[in-house]
Design an enzyme around this catalytic site. Sequence first.
Site, PDB file in Angstrom:
ATOM      1  N   LYS A 116      -1.751 -34.023 -16.705  1.00  0.00           N
ATOM      2  CA  LYS A 116      -3.015 -33.309 -16.828  1.00  0.00           C
ATOM      3  C   LYS A 116      -2.748 -31.837 -17.140  1.00  0.00           C
ATOM      4  O   LYS A 116      -1.752 -31.254 -16.667  1.00  0.00           O
ATOM      5  CB  LYS A 116      -3.800 -33.454 -15.521  1.00  0.00           C
ATOM      6  CG  LYS A 116      -5.221 -32.916 -15.544  1.00  0.00           C
ATOM      7  CD  LYS A 116      -5.893 -33.227 -14.212  1.00  0.00           C
ATOM      8  CE  LYS A 116      -7.303 -32.680 -14.124  1.00  0.00           C
ATOM      9  NZ  LYS A 116      -7.939 -33.016 -12.821  1.00  0.00           N
ATOM     10  N   SER A 196     -12.185 -35.081 -13.109  1.00  0.00           N
ATOM     11  CA  SER A 196     -11.763 -34.221 -14.207  1.00  0.00           C
ATOM     12  C   SER A 196     -10.492 -34.705 -14.896  1.00  0.00           C
ATOM     13  O   SER A 196     -10.117 -34.165 -15.940  1.00  0.00           O
ATOM     14  CB  SER A 196     -11.550 -32.786 -13.688  1.00  0.00           C
ATOM     15  OG  SER A 196     -10.525 -32.746 -12.698  1.00  0.00           O
ATOM     16  N   SER A 220     -11.551 -36.755  -8.716  1.00  0.00           N
ATOM     17  CA  SER A 220     -11.069 -36.531 -10.074  1.00  0.00           C
ATOM     18  C   SER A 220      -9.923 -37.427 -10.506  1.00  0.00           C
ATOM     19  O   SER A 220      -9.564 -37.441 -11.680  1.00  0.00           O
ATOM     20  CB  SER A 220     -10.664 -35.064 -10.256  1.00  0.00           C
ATOM     21  OG  SER A 220     -11.802 -34.249 -10.286  1.00  0.00           O
TER      22      SER A 220
END
Length: 530
Positions: A116, A196, A220
């Site tokens: 990420k 996210s 997330s």
Amino acid sequence: MMRCLAVLPVFAALLGTACQRDAATESPAPAAQAPFPYAETSIAELSARMGTGELDSTTLTRAYLQRIAAIDRAGPALRAVLELNPDAMKEAARLDAERRAGTLRGPLHGIPVLLKDNIDATPMTSTAGSLALADFHPATDAFLVQRLRQAGAVILGKSNMSEWANFRSTRSTSGWSARGGQTRNPYSLQHNPCGSSSGSAVAVAANLTAVAVGTETDGSIVCPAAVNGIVGLKPTVGLVSRSGIIPISFSQDTAGPMTRSVADAAALLGAMAGRDETDPATAAMPGRAIYDYSARLRADGLRGARIGLLGNPLTAQADIAAAMDSAVQVLRDAGATVVAVEMPGDGQWEDAEQELLLYEFKAGVEKYLATRQTPVRTLAQLIEFNNRHARQEQPFFAQELLEQAAAKGGLGELDYIRARSTARRRAGPEGIDAVLHAHQLDALIAPTTGPAWLTIPGQGDAFPGGSYSAAAVAGYPSLSVPMGHANGLPLGLLFMGTAWSEPRLIELGYAYEQLTRARRPPTFLDTAPR
């Protein structure tokens, strides 16, 4: 070199400034429709093939780079991968040389991993999806990246994410960042991937990587895992170091595995977990908290288990209720006792959580920025940057959460101290721990969230609700495993436990997964089937 993503007209407005950094590949990309030879292949299977000499990391890494070119940048244009590691092929070649010389670092040796884009990894940028950090190259790897590289992983690149991990606006669209554009759900391109850790989930679901790493503050990892049909494991806070990760909350933040199977999640977690003197949360780790998690992959792991079925408003939807009924029957048939339970004080931590997040985001982000050579060094400077570049940074939603955080004082303020104590107590000791103890349970289950919703820029998320906040606020682990589908869109079953209960959750989740095999690869439909 920089190259803008291919844009389909219906999503052109979503892309903003979506450009990506290319890494050189050694042969042209295949057609998007061509069969991918490593689709749905596990870490163990890839390692076995490399062990026999049938495959090497160079070939595997090249194949994923070609797959990204064909599926993520062209074809369905998923926009899951933000940046490729220009050294990926070199890393793979070096690991192949080690293998030929008789050095094997472990089960991840030569396995490509996506990170990420809030996780520091040289020589790439770390931006949290923001144009304000588009030119920031961290000088060192995050601690977890150091561990992955020591374990032999190939860092393939960085995945797109909800900008600032969805902590920018109450009307944000999950999966959108000014730097990367809108990540698209591979099961239905018009539906949302949740956030996210959107790009990490979509990349794994679409076989753009072997495995990926996401981060979670509250949902997330497990929410995008559920709606993209993969496994997401959110560890106990302190099991995986957060040093070198752009933060929201040191009370709740953690990185965790995002994979296509529980076995792969166990292998990846084993490589990531470890004490780090620069992250005080890891000091709380019990001496036996780090296990060979793969040793807990027992097909009979449900036998004799006691599991609490949490009441949840999501089951008012018929498809979710049917999927949960089926899941409960599978658990009982496998020898588990499943009892209906309620979470004491469910949701009573929400106001306190929001308060502590505002305080901790300001403190954590400003510490991260101040200790690195970033283009902006304070939250106020970030807000000013976004205002100066509003056309790119604020085309669909504003930044009121950043502004609210900037208005907060320091962590010594009584409002913060009360909020932190209240949130953790109500979600942990008075919530999860209380119900586990009252019914002598190994774990709790609930639907992770509902099916993905349509992505409509400017209208925020039509979020159906989730079951993971108690574990997130308490800092306890949760594991989402594919459970079924609603109108062709994936659903996840969430397992939650007390602190440091990852081995037991892996055991339970693996046994359930082996009995159901609910994951189905995506087919990149424009709209969900009915």
